[in-house]
Write a protein that holds these residues in place. Structure first.
Motif, PDB file in Angstrom:
ATOM      1  N   PHE A   1      40.749 -16.584  27.074  1.00  0.00           N
ATOM      2  CA  PHE A   1      40.779 -15.112  27.020  1.00  0.00           C
ATOM      3  C   PHE A   1      39.364 -14.523  27.106  1.00  0.00           C
ATOM      4  CE2 PHE A   1      41.832 -11.068  24.614  1.00  0.00           C
ATOM      5  CZ  PHE A   1      42.553 -10.517  25.658  1.00  0.00           C
ATOM      6  N   ASN A   2      38.408 -15.364  27.490  1.00  0.00           N
ATOM      7  CA  ASN A   2      37.007 -14.937  27.666  1.00  0.00           C
ATOM      8  C   ASN A   2      36.360 -14.460  26.369  1.00  0.00           C
ATOM      9  OD1 ASN A   2      36.985 -15.454  30.476  1.00  0.00           O
ATOM     10  ND2 ASN A   2      37.975 -13.490  30.869  1.00  0.00           N
ATOM     11  N   CYS A   3      36.793 -15.025  25.247  1.00  0.00           N
ATOM     12  CA  CYS A   3      36.110 -14.753  23.983  1.00  0.00           C
ATOM     13  C   CYS A   3      34.853 -15.620  23.900  1.00  0.00           C
ATOM     14  CB  CYS A   3      37.024 -15.055  22.800  1.00  0.00           C
ATOM     15  SG  CYS A   3      38.569 -14.127  22.824  1.00  0.00           S
ATOM     16  N   LEU A   4      33.816 -15.102  23.284  1.00  0.00           N
ATOM     17  CA  LEU A   4      32.532 -15.797  23.204  1.00  0.00           C
ATOM     18  C   LEU A   4      32.358 -16.412  21.823  1.00  0.00           C
ATOM     19  CD1 LEU A   4      30.360 -13.029  24.923  1.00  0.00           C
ATOM     20  CD2 LEU A   4      31.316 -15.079  25.982  1.00  0.00           C
ATOM     21  N   GLU A   5      32.176 -17.740  21.785  1.00  0.00           N
ATOM     22  CA  GLU A   5      32.027 -18.409  20.492  1.00  0.00           C
ATOM     23  C   GLU A   5      30.603 -18.284  19.982  1.00  0.00           C
ATOM     24  OE1 GLU A   5      33.003 -22.634  18.218  1.00  0.00           O
ATOM     25  OE2 GLU A   5      33.011 -22.559  20.408  1.00  0.00           O
ATOM     26  N   ILE A   6      30.474 -17.928  18.715  1.00  0.00           N
ATOM     27  CA  ILE A   6      29.168 -17.849  18.053  1.00  0.00           C
ATOM     28  C   ILE A   6      29.305 -18.520  16.683  1.00  0.00           C
ATOM     29  CG2 ILE A   6      28.448 -15.714  19.218  1.00  0.00           C
ATOM     30  CD1 ILE A   6      29.292 -14.170  16.741  1.00  0.00           C
ATOM     31  N   LYS A   7      28.201 -18.602  15.959  1.00  0.00           N
ATOM     32  CA  LYS A   7      28.241 -19.081  14.575  1.00  0.00           C
ATOM     33  C   LYS A   7      27.462 -18.103  13.711  1.00  0.00           C
ATOM     34  CE  LYS A   7      27.500 -23.035  11.541  1.00  0.00           C
ATOM     35  NZ  LYS A   7      27.056 -22.176  10.422  1.00  0.00           N
ATOM     36  N   LEU A   8      28.165 -17.461  12.811  1.00  0.00           N
ATOM     37  CA  LEU A   8      27.550 -16.499  11.905  1.00  0.00           C
ATOM     38  C   LEU A   8      27.154 -17.204  10.613  1.00  0.00           C
ATOM     39  CD1 LEU A   8      30.081 -13.575  12.464  1.00  0.00           C
ATOM     40  CD2 LEU A   8      27.798 -13.802  13.446  1.00  0.00           C
ATOM     41  N   PRO A   9      26.102 -16.722   9.958  1.00  0.00           N
ATOM     42  CA  PRO A   9      25.636 -17.400   8.731  1.00  0.00           C
ATOM     43  C   PRO A   9      26.618 -17.240   7.578  1.00  0.00           C
ATOM     44  CG  PRO A   9      24.432 -15.360   9.089  1.00  0.00           C
ATOM     45  CD  PRO A   9      25.266 -15.573  10.316  1.00  0.00           C
TER      46      PRO A   9
ATOM     47  N   ASN B   1      26.404  -1.259  27.025  1.00  0.00           N
ATOM     48  CA  ASN B   1      26.606  -0.833  28.418  1.00  0.00           C
ATOM     49  C   ASN B   1      27.875  -1.390  29.047  1.00  0.00           C
ATOM     50  OD1 ASN B   1      24.125   0.534  28.390  1.00  0.00           O
ATOM     51  ND2 ASN B   1      23.028  -1.363  28.849  1.00  0.00           N
ATOM     52  N   ASN B   2      28.536  -2.315  28.362  1.00  0.00           N
ATOM     53  CA  ASN B   2      29.695  -2.957  28.978  1.00  0.00           C
ATOM     54  C   ASN B   2      30.696  -3.347  27.892  1.00  0.00           C
ATOM     55  OD1 ASN B   2      31.288  -4.035  30.954  1.00  0.00           O
ATOM     56  ND2 ASN B   2      30.226  -5.993  31.016  1.00  0.00           N
ATOM     57  N   PHE B   3      31.953  -2.956  28.067  1.00  0.00           N
ATOM     58  CA  PHE B   3      32.987  -3.235  27.068  1.00  0.00           C
ATOM     59  C   PHE B   3      34.236  -3.773  27.772  1.00  0.00           C
ATOM     60  CE2 PHE B   3      30.297  -0.138  24.982  1.00  0.00           C
ATOM     61  CZ  PHE B   3      30.248  -0.572  23.674  1.00  0.00           C
ATOM     62  N   PRO B   4      35.132  -4.465  27.079  1.00  0.00           N
ATOM     63  CA  PRO B   4      35.023  -4.873  25.679  1.00  0.00           C
ATOM     64  C   PRO B   4      34.282  -6.200  25.529  1.00  0.00           C
ATOM     65  CG  PRO B   4      37.147  -5.512  26.544  1.00  0.00           C
ATOM     66  CD  PRO B   4      36.438  -4.811  27.663  1.00  0.00           C
ATOM     67  N   TYR B   5      33.857  -6.489  24.305  1.00  0.00           N
ATOM     68  CA  TYR B   5      33.304  -7.786  23.933  1.00  0.00           C
ATOM     69  C   TYR B   5      34.174  -8.375  22.831  1.00  0.00           C
ATOM     70  CZ  TYR B   5      28.926  -6.536  26.299  1.00  0.00           C
ATOM     71  OH  TYR B   5      27.993  -6.178  27.230  1.00  0.00           O
ATOM     72  N   ILE B   6      34.383  -9.683  22.884  1.00  0.00           N
ATOM     73  CA  ILE B   6      35.101 -10.372  21.804  1.00  0.00           C
ATOM     74  C   ILE B   6      34.289 -11.601  21.413  1.00  0.00           C
ATOM     75  CG2 ILE B   6      37.268 -11.389  21.023  1.00  0.00           C
ATOM     76  CD1 ILE B   6      38.648 -10.023  23.384  1.00  0.00           C
ATOM     77  N   PHE B   7      33.824 -11.629  20.179  1.00  0.00           N
ATOM     78  CA  PHE B   7      33.097 -12.773  19.629  1.00  0.00           C
ATOM     79  C   PHE B   7      33.988 -13.463  18.609  1.00  0.00           C
ATOM     80  CE2 PHE B   7      29.940  -9.508  20.689  1.00  0.00           C
ATOM     81  CZ  PHE B   7      29.090 -10.220  21.523  1.00  0.00           C
ATOM     82  N   TYR B   8      33.906 -14.799  18.559  1.00  0.00           N
ATOM     83  CA  TYR B   8      34.686 -15.497  17.534  1.00  0.00           C
ATOM     84  C   TYR B   8      33.905 -16.692  17.008  1.00  0.00           C
ATOM     85  CZ  TYR B   8      35.996 -19.631  20.338  1.00  0.00           C
ATOM     86  OH  TYR B   8      35.980 -20.809  21.042  1.00  0.00           O
TER      87      TYR B   8
ATOM     88  N   MET C   1      45.907  -9.975  21.850  1.00  0.00           N
ATOM     89  CA  MET C   1      45.538 -10.987  20.858  1.00  0.00           C
ATOM     90  C   MET C   1      46.766 -11.450  20.072  1.00  0.00           C
ATOM     91  SD  MET C   1      42.801 -12.677  20.049  1.00  0.00           S
ATOM     92  CE  MET C   1      41.365 -11.679  20.429  1.00  0.00           C
ATOM     93  N   ILE C   2      47.682 -10.551  19.794  1.00  0.00           N
ATOM     94  CA  ILE C   2      48.931 -10.934  19.126  1.00  0.00           C
ATOM     95  C   ILE C   2      49.691 -11.938  19.990  1.00  0.00           C
ATOM     96  CG2 ILE C   2      51.243 -10.088  18.517  1.00  0.00           C
ATOM     97  CD1 ILE C   2      49.935  -7.648  17.283  1.00  0.00           C
ATOM     98  N   ASP C   3      49.738 -11.690  21.310  1.00  0.00           N
ATOM     99  CA  ASP C   3      50.408 -12.624  22.223  1.00  0.00           C
ATOM    100  C   ASP C   3      49.703 -13.979  22.243  1.00  0.00           C
ATOM    101  OD1 ASP C   3      52.370 -10.851  22.928  1.00  0.00           O
ATOM    102  OD2 ASP C   3      51.301 -10.073  24.673  1.00  0.00           O
ATOM    103  N   ILE C   4      48.359 -13.960  22.209  1.00  0.00           N
ATOM    104  CA  ILE C   4      47.593 -15.213  22.178  1.00  0.00           C
ATOM    105  C   ILE C   4      47.894 -15.980  20.897  1.00  0.00           C
ATOM    106  CG2 ILE C   4      45.261 -16.167  21.962  1.00  0.00           C
ATOM    107  CD1 ILE C   4      44.370 -13.904  23.890  1.00  0.00           C
ATOM    108  N   TYR C   5      47.981 -15.267  19.779  1.00  0.00           N
ATOM    109  CA  TYR C   5      48.300 -15.925  18.511  1.00  0.00           C
ATOM    110  C   TYR C   5      49.675 -16.569  18.571  1.00  0.00           C
ATOM    111  CZ  TYR C   5      44.314 -14.460  15.657  1.00  0.00           C
ATOM    112  OH  TYR C   5      43.068 -14.334  15.117  1.00  0.00           O
TER     113      TYR C   5
END
Length: 553
Positions: free
Chosen positions: A62-70, A124-131, A175-179
């Motif tokens: 779904f083109n979500c971007l994986e990150i790691k938050l502290p 400047n560009n939307f949407p963004y999804i980080f996970y 996102m509900i459908d993805i879940y």
């Protein structure tokens, strides 16, 4: 992996009042360090990693971007949002050497929002999804049911950013459908409903639940749906009945004779492309409606989609639409994914006044694919005037999605532009527990291939005294390793009963048994525990058999 190199941690002697805790301890999945804090052992971690891989695959698709938050957060961020006071005593608080207050993260809305607005080019560009999939911490006053409610746990949390509410709404329901797809891939039957936003905040939210004896919620479920449709994998034996006709003479007879909660309705769709027209058969539960937007996603190049109506069915096929079935057509058949667990159901026969009963997938209907094609709905209700139609069941919340709107962005946005947010969480530990509960039988596990710690186990009987057993066992083992199939081979010198018990305790779904007695007849035993099927394979065909079962599929 060889058992001598892999510590199973199984234990058949400990008994606890809590059945799920028995399975987790005796199967060597976890060990308790102290109240609410657990060590995850290799058996458990391998399953958890498989769960995480399925989640990651769908999020990345779904083109979500994986990150790691502290995990350690400066308290000033929570002061800005006002949650430092409102969140309560569940917050873990620590001070550094300079006496500055930090929090150990239970959730990351403030951190991700603060990060987003500092990166100006993101506006400047939307949407963004980080996970991220990370450890979370909560100072539980009363830890319960091992990993169900504990002080340190693993969660997947995602955050979306949008320029408009319409964009947020679009991503929210996608996102509900993805879940739903994730939980389907994991083999979980889920129920979802509109819910309160609670400590996370926002304007709108949905919870996802599974039925569980270890849940802390109670839900009301339609009795007919529960009895006819809800499907426990631990009772997976399907006893197929013979296909028979049911005569329906008029409308009143149809209403009285047909159980609508077990009736599959057939639709024929006409799909227009620039240079051609194709026909498609869709199968859906009688009480559901087709969402054409979801069908269009299957054929993105189509110009128009038309559902053949009552008059079309009567004029073209000379059949009353209610008796239309998927039989005898040379069209592709797609079924709604909710139907995948239907068995012995009713469906049209293509003969007026007759429907088929005792119909089953594969045996009677070859479906190209099971896809979510229904309009969004829920079987999950909080209140109902007709309580005699419903039964109350215990449930466990495993996921929660939120429309945060501008609840957090207002605290961190200095550009005075409305930015809207969504938040989407999945409890990995809770999924793990619900899977263990769903697939347990008498303290042992039968896990599906998608999540099992090993896809197959090899048990050679008396291999250190019989050379042919030893050689063939390791030849099969090396073949599976070469083809990247997760395999565990028993190379301890112990009794057969102990071998098979250990493999069953940790949930290995398929087991190969190699013995001198079987080899005298050129046979190897293959046990498919999930489908309760024992097969005896000729030793000359075993590699082709394994190639087809694990690699080509």
């Amino acid at each position: 992996m060889k058992t001598k190199n892999y510590c199973l941690f199984t234990n058949k002697n400990k008994k606890f009042d809590n059945n799920i805790y028995n399975i987790l301890i005796n199967g060597g999945f976890i060990r308790k360090l102290c109240s609410g804090i657990f060590i995850i052992l290799p058996n458990g971690l391998r399953i958890i990693n498989n769960i995480i891989n399925i989640i990651k695959l769908e999020m990345n698709n779904f083109n979500c971007l994986e990150i790691k938050l502290p995990s350690i957060i400066p308290s000033i961020l929570w002061k800005k949002s006002g949650r430092l006071k409102s969140y309560g005593d569940e917050l873990y608080k620590i001070y550094d050497r300079n006496n500055k207050l930090f929090l150990i993260s239970p959730t990351n809305e403030e951190v991700i929002t603060n990060f987003f607005f500092k990166e100006k080019y993101l506006l400047n560009n939307f949407p963004y999804i980080f996970y991220q999939i990370n450890d979370k911490f909560r100072d539980e006053i009363r830890p319960r049911f091992s990993l169900v409610r504990c002080k340190e746990f693993i969660m997947k949390d995602a955050y979306s950013f949008h320029k408009s509410l319409n964009c947020l709404n679009n991503i929210y329901y996608k996102m509900i459908d993805i879940y739903k797809k994730i939980f389907n891939l994991l083999g979980l039957n889920i129920f979802y409903k509109k819910a309160k936003c609670g400590k996370i905040g926002g304007s709108y939210s949905h919870e996802f639940h599974v039925l569980s004896n270890y849940g802390e919620n109670n839900i009301l479920i339609n009795k007919i749906i529960y009895n006819k449709i809800f499907y426990k994998f631990k009772n997976k034996n399907i006893y197929l009945n013979n296909l028979k006709y049911l005569y329906i003479n008029k409308k009143d007879s149809f209403i009285n004779k047909v159980n609508f909660f077990n009736f599959v309705k057939t639709y024929i769709l006409k799909i227009f492309f620039r240079s051609k027209i194709i026909f498609l058969i869709l199968l859906i539960a009688y009480y559901n409606k087709i969402d054409l937007n979801k069908v269009k996603k299957l054929y993105p190049l189509c110009i128009k989609i038309k559902i053949l109506d009552k008059k079309d069915i009567l004029n073209i096929f000379n059949i009353n639409y209610i008796f239309l079935g998927p039989f005898g057509f040379n069209f592709r058949i797609i079924a709604d994914n909710f139907l995948i667990n239907y068995k012995n159901f009713l469906i049209g026969s293509n003969l007026n006044n007759y429907i088929f009963k005792n119909v089953n997938w594969i045996l009677h209907i070859n479906v190209s694919n099971f896809v979510d094609i229904k309009k969004n709905y829920s079987f999950f209700v909080d209140k109902c005037k007709y309580l005699d139609l419903f039964k109350e069941k215990k449930s466990m919340e495993i996921a929660h999605v939120f429309k945060l709107s501008n609840y957090y962005s207002n605290f961190f946005n200095n550009n005075n532009n409305d930015i809207f947010m969504g938040c989407y969480g999945i409890g990995v530990f809770r999924i793990f527990i619900s899977l263990i509960e769903s697939y347990s039988i008498s303290g042992k596990l039968i896990l599906p291939l998608s999540i099992s710690n090993f896809k197959i186990g090899i048990i050679p009987i008396n291999m250190y005294n019989i050379k042919i057993v030893y050689n063939l066992s390791f030849k099969i083992y090396r073949f599976l390793i070469k083809n990247k199939i997760e395999v565990l081979i028993e190379n301890r010198d112990i009794y057969f009963g102990n071998m098979i018990n250990d493999f069953e305790y940790i949930g290995i779904p398929n087991i190969i048994i190699i013995s001198e007695r079987l080899l005298l007849n050129n046979l190897i035993e293959f046990r498919d525990r999930f489908n309760k099927l024992n097969q005896f394979i000729n030793i000359n065909k075993i590699f082709d058999f394994l190639l087809f079962k694990y690699i080509k599929n």
